[in-house]
Design a protein around this motif. Structure first.
Motif, mmCIF file in Angstrom:
data_model
loop_
_atom_site.group_PDB
_atom_site.id
_atom_site.type_symbol
_atom_site.label_atom_id
_atom_site.label_comp_id
_atom_site.label_asym_id
_atom_site.label_seq_id
_atom_site.Cartn_x
_atom_site.Cartn_y
_atom_site.Cartn_z
ATOM 1 N N ALA A 19 -16.923 15.017 -5.727
ATOM 2 C CA ALA A 19 -15.986 16.024 -5.211
ATOM 3 C C ALA A 19 -14.993 15.362 -4.247
ATOM 4 C CB ALA A 19 -16.768 17.134 -4.523
ATOM 5 N N ASP A 20 -14.298 16.177 -3.481
ATOM 6 C CA ASP A 20 -13.340 15.725 -2.465
ATOM 7 C C ASP A 20 -12.237 14.870 -3.088
ATOM 8 O OD1 ASP A 20 -12.636 15.843 0.342
ATOM 9 O OD2 ASP A 20 -13.166 13.738 0.463
ATOM 10 N N GLU A 21 -11.735 13.875 -2.337
ATOM 11 C CA GLU A 21 -10.578 13.106 -2.801
ATOM 12 C C GLU A 21 -10.876 11.612 -2.881
ATOM 13 O OE1 GLU A 21 -8.327 13.865 1.265
ATOM 14 O OE2 GLU A 21 -7.253 12.337 0.129
ATOM 15 N N ILE A 22 -10.048 10.921 -3.644
ATOM 16 C CA ILE A 22 -10.082 9.449 -3.706
ATOM 17 C C ILE A 22 -8.637 9.010 -3.550
ATOM 18 C CG2 ILE A 22 -10.606 7.419 -5.096
ATOM 19 C CD1 ILE A 22 -12.713 9.053 -6.581
ATOM 20 N N SER A 23 -8.310 8.471 -2.390
ATOM 21 C CA SER A 23 -6.904 8.245 -2.053
ATOM 22 C C SER A 23 -6.807 7.134 -1.017
ATOM 23 C CB SER A 23 -6.334 9.536 -1.479
ATOM 24 O OG SER A 23 -6.856 9.732 -0.167
ATOM 25 N N PRO A 24 -5.578 6.745 -0.642
ATOM 26 C CA PRO A 24 -5.459 5.746 0.439
ATOM 27 C C PRO A 24 -5.970 6.265 1.794
ATOM 28 C CG PRO A 24 -3.441 5.852 -0.865
ATOM 29 C CD PRO A 24 -4.267 7.033 -1.263
ATOM 30 N N ASP A 25 -6.243 7.581 1.887
ATOM 31 C CA ASP A 25 -6.897 8.110 3.097
ATOM 32 C C ASP A 25 -8.366 7.718 3.145
ATOM 33 O OD1 ASP A 25 -4.543 9.458 3.690
ATOM 34 O OD2 ASP A 25 -5.536 11.381 4.075
ATOM 35 N N ASP A 78 -1.598 1.421 13.623
ATOM 36 C CA ASP A 78 -0.166 1.339 13.977
ATOM 37 C C ASP A 78 0.507 0.090 13.418
ATOM 38 O OD1 ASP A 78 -0.155 3.754 15.496
ATOM 39 O OD2 ASP A 78 -1.122 2.674 17.150
ATOM 40 N N LEU A 79 0.285 -0.161 12.136
ATOM 41 C CA LEU A 79 0.840 -1.376 11.523
ATOM 42 C C LEU A 79 2.266 -1.161 11.002
ATOM 43 C CD1 LEU A 79 -2.321 -2.487 9.469
ATOM 44 C CD2 LEU A 79 -1.522 -3.429 11.645
ATOM 45 N N GLY A 80 2.717 0.100 10.987
ATOM 46 C CA GLY A 80 4.038 0.390 10.415
ATOM 47 C C GLY A 80 3.974 0.417 8.898
ATOM 48 N N GLY A 81 5.050 0.901 8.273
ATOM 49 C CA GLY A 81 5.113 0.923 6.803
ATOM 50 C C GLY A 81 4.061 1.808 6.166
ATOM 51 N N VAL A 82 3.684 2.880 6.868
ATOM 52 C CA VAL A 82 2.611 3.752 6.350
ATOM 53 C C VAL A 82 3.045 4.419 5.041
ATOM 54 C CG1 VAL A 82 1.044 5.639 6.894
ATOM 55 C CG2 VAL A 82 1.912 4.217 8.731
ATOM 56 N N GLU A 83 4.193 5.102 5.092
ATOM 57 C CA GLU A 83 4.671 5.815 3.890
ATOM 58 C C GLU A 83 4.876 4.841 2.726
ATOM 59 O OE1 GLU A 83 6.070 6.951 6.866
ATOM 60 O OE2 GLU A 83 5.744 9.135 6.794
ATOM 61 N N ASP A 84 5.440 3.670 3.034
ATOM 62 C CA ASP A 84 5.704 2.676 1.984
ATOM 63 C C ASP A 84 4.405 2.209 1.321
ATOM 64 O OD1 ASP A 84 8.395 2.795 2.263
ATOM 65 O OD2 ASP A 84 8.577 1.006 3.525
ATOM 66 N N ALA A 85 3.343 2.086 2.096
ATOM 67 C CA ALA A 85 2.058 1.650 1.525
ATOM 68 C C ALA A 85 1.539 2.692 0.530
ATOM 69 C CB ALA A 85 1.037 1.417 2.636
ATOM 70 N N TYR A 86 1.594 3.968 0.912
ATOM 71 C CA TYR A 86 1.156 5.035 0.002
ATOM 72 C C TYR A 86 2.025 5.027 -1.262
ATOM 73 C CZ TYR A 86 -2.191 7.150 3.255
ATOM 74 O OH TYR A 86 -3.276 7.379 4.068
ATOM 75 N N LYS A 87 3.345 4.862 -1.056
ATOM 76 C CA LYS A 87 4.276 4.854 -2.202
ATOM 77 C C LYS A 87 3.987 3.674 -3.124
ATOM 78 C CE LYS A 87 8.342 6.774 -0.035
ATOM 79 N NZ LYS A 87 9.549 6.244 0.583
ATOM 80 N N GLU A 88 3.674 2.528 -2.540
ATOM 81 C CA GLU A 88 3.420 1.312 -3.331
ATOM 82 C C GLU A 88 2.176 1.490 -4.212
ATOM 83 O OE1 GLU A 88 5.282 -1.273 -3.840
ATOM 84 O OE2 GLU A 88 3.782 -2.327 -5.056
ATOM 85 N N ILE A 89 1.121 2.039 -3.615
ATOM 86 C CA ILE A 89 -0.095 2.297 -4.403
ATOM 87 C C ILE A 89 0.238 3.232 -5.565
ATOM 88 C CG2 ILE A 89 -2.303 3.572 -4.361
ATOM 89 C CD1 ILE A 89 -2.753 0.959 -3.135
ATOM 90 N N PHE A 90 0.983 4.282 -5.247
ATOM 91 C CA PHE A 90 1.295 5.287 -6.267
ATOM 92 C C PHE A 90 2.181 4.698 -7.366
ATOM 93 C CE2 PHE A 90 3.359 9.231 -7.844
ATOM 94 C CZ PHE A 90 2.207 9.795 -8.365
ATOM 95 N N LYS A 91 3.113 3.836 -6.957
ATOM 96 C CA LYS A 91 4.000 3.182 -7.925
ATOM 97 C C LYS A 91 3.170 2.350 -8.916
ATOM 98 C CE LYS A 91 7.496 -0.376 -7.978
ATOM 99 N NZ LYS A 91 7.270 -1.625 -7.308
#
Ligand code: UDP
Length: 241
Positions: free
Chosen positions: A190-196, A222-235
């Motif tokens: 159940a639940d999710e499998i994600s970069p979270d 606080d490494l920065g580039g949070v959104e980009d990391a999620y986008k990269e995985i998804f890409k």
């Protein structure tokens, strides 16, 4: 299928009733928390990515014979899932030392294990999800012996399938957290499998001195580039389709 009343709002998702008592709709938010809710923020677009990624993973795992709660993706953020009773255990599988394991046992992050490990935390926010063992879970009546055995087998099978899947995307699966539920007497993922909920490191570039995180550690640390990391995985996930 339509949303009826809201049943629950968690840190990253809302859950709604439907006309079918066996189904609920999960709605993924952009809200992010870490350290048991002490750190809060927003990761723009995360809800959409986590929804779609979770569903891709659940479908892939179903094909490998692992039963899941997945029913149907409704739109970018909303998915119909089986209404399960969540087993109050966070099941963590690790292939490489990182995070709390490294801290607890004094092992540098990036130390690869000879074989994967499993651990359980008792899902209880007030207690900060403490680490527990099988016997504690049995004693507390959190799950039966059979259920614990099934959960362990399924969790390692998920690891095998996901490790292989992500290696083709040039990503190393370091560790991840799973949750299981009961649906008409059967244990399902159940639940999710994600970069979270997973640590993903750029393959071939890491050791005990350096790694590139493509996951929620970018937010936690606080490494920065949070959104980009999620986008990269998804890409990479969608390019690989
Ligand atoms: N994890 C999670 N939810 C939690 C705790 C951990 O999804 O409440 C995931 C986390 O993303 C990582 C793995 O479980 O992929 C192992 O996390 P760890 O125990 O190292 O804890 P952390 O260092 O994240 O506090």
């Amino acid at each position: 299928m339509e949303k009826k009343e809201q049943l629950y709002e968690g840190k990253a998702k809302k859950v709604y009733a439907t006309a079918d008592p066996d189904k609920v709709i999960v709605s993924y938010k952009d809200d992010a928390t870490a350290f048991n809710g002490l750190k809060k923020g927003t990761i723009v677009g995360k809800g959409v990515i986590n929804n779609k990624m979770t569903n891709m993973m659940m479908k892939m795992l179903e094909k490998k014979g692992i039963p899941t709660h997945f029913v149907e993706e409704l739109d970018d953020r909303d998915t119909v899932v089986k209404k399960v009773q969540i087993v109050p255990l966070e099941v963590i599988i690790r292939n490489v030392a990182a995070g709390s394991f490294s801290k607890r046992y004094g092992v540098p992050e990036g130390t690869a294990f000879k074989s994967p490990t499993i651990e359980f935390s008792y899902k209880n926010d007030d207690l900060g999800d403490p680490l527990i063992n099988d016997y504690h879970a049995l004693a507390l009546g959190l799950a039966t012996e059979d259920e614990i055995e099934t959960i362990k087998k399924m969790a390692f099978a998920v690891n095998d399938a996901m490790k292989q899947f992500f290696s083709h995307l040039n990503i190393d699966l370091i560790d991840f957290k799973l949750e299981f539920g009961r649906f008409h007497g059967q244990i399902v993922l159940a639940d999710e499998i994600s970069p979270d909920t997973c640590r993903f490191w750029e393959a071939g570039t890491w050791d005990t001195t350096h790694h590139t995180s493509l996951d929620k550690d970018r937010f936690r640390r606080d490494l920065g580039g949070v959104e980009d990391a999620y986008k990269e995985i998804f890409k990479r996930l969608t390019e690989g389709e």
